[in-house]
Design an enzyme around this catalytic site. Structure first.
Site: not given
Ligand code: SER
Length: 316
Positions: A8, A11-12, A36, A53, A142, A146, A172
């Site tokens: 990843g 990503g951010q 991607r 992947d 999500y 987690k 973040i």
């Molecule tokens: N930044 C994430 C979200 O907003 C939380 O872990 O989904």
């Protein structure tokens, strides 16, 4: 950790973690993988990389063997709001990647960092000073992925000796790569809109307090937990960590100190609002402070000064 794989890396968090890890462990010892979304130029050119992947366990194993990897930073995730638009895809991506990382490290007895999140909590959780060990009944796909990831990581440690560790990241805030599809994204967007238009329309309501953290602290946390003395870790997966808690009014007030003409108004997104309302206002992160010395450097004012400066330079 000798050879690290970052999954990843586009990503951010990944796009900033890779250069950070390369400074510590050496450019050739940190492999950046993406699927991607292409890597940023500095990540691509700064060391080894693979287009891969990670939901395919065989492909992951091949890359782990090729680079003699002994630690994985697994940053792949479909975030909370985007996950609600496609729960099946979210579950597959979040769980397959986490499972594959733990599984490939079973024989190697290597290390795996998988971030958990404030999203792992739910409406039954105490919202203020949320304890390290408490009710975890999230209502987003999500969050469910987690919590499952936290449990799976503990299981692989206990049963197979995989050195799995993690933290529960709050929202973040950063200025290199935008987050995508999260409930806390507003706290990044607000700085960009402040610089561009001197106003912002928040999709979360006034009074919606959430834990947050500036990227430099998030990077420190990832390395500190992985380098922590294992004898001192009672909670491996996952530690509450926070650096600040604010609502849209408070972040706007911090921006106004630099830009008095800044204006905030509201157009609440009911899906994001319901998710935010089910998450803690602020977490108790004393276990992280006690067990591995967690001590963030940025509060809201310090972060705001830096974000406004960096975003202004970026948009010039
Ligand atoms: N930044 C994430 C979200 O907003 C939380 O872990 O989904």
């Amino acid at each position: 950790m000798k050879n690290i794989l970052v999954i990843g890396a586009a990503g951010q968090i990944g796009s900033e973690l890779v250069p950070y890890l390369r400074k510590i462990y050496g450019d050739n010892h940190v492999v950046a993988t993406y699927n991607r979304t292409p890597l940023l130029e500095n990540v691509m050119e700064g060391g080894p990389s693979e287009n891969m992947d990670a939901t395919n366990g065989d492909v992951l194993l091949e890359v782990v063997k090729k680079y003699n990897i002994d630690a994985i930073y697994n940053l792949v995730a479909v975030l909370s709001a985007r996950g609600e638009a496609n729960p099946t895809l979210s579950w597959q991506i979040n769980m397959d990647t986490t499972f594959n990382c733990l599984e490939v490290m079973k024989d190697i007895k290597g290390a795996v960092f998988t971030p958990s999140s404030i999203g792992a909590f739910g409406p039954g959780t105490p919202m203020d000073n949320t304890p390290q060990d408490t009710v975890m009944r999230p209502t987003t796909i999500y969050g469910i992925s987690k919590v499952a990831g936290e449990l799976l990581a503990d299981y692989y440690y206990l049963k197979y000796g995989v050195d799995a560790r993690g933290v529960r990241y709050p929202g973040i805030i950063s200025n290199v790569t935008m987050p995508g599809g999260g409930t806390t994204d507003y706290a990044v967007e607000i700085y960009y809109e402040a610089i561009k238009n001197k106003k912002y329309t928040s999709n979360l309501s006034a009074g919606t307090f959430l834990d947050m953290m500036y990227m430099p602290d998030a990077l420190d946390a990832a390395v500190q937990i992985m380098e922590a003395d294992p004898a001192k870790l009672k909670h491996r997966n996952c530690f509450n960590i926070s650096a600040m808690s604010f609502d849209p009014e408070k972040i706007a007030a911090a921006i106004k100190k630099h830009m008095p003409e800044f204006e905030l108004d509201y157009n609440v997104d009911p899906i994001k609002q319901a998710i935010a309302d089910s998450w803690p206002n602020y977490m108790d992160d004393s276990a992280a402070r006690e067990e591995w010395g967690w001590n963030p450097k940025y509060d809201l004012d310090k972060m705001t000064a830096d974000m406004l400066e960096k975003v202004a330079a970026k948009l010039k």
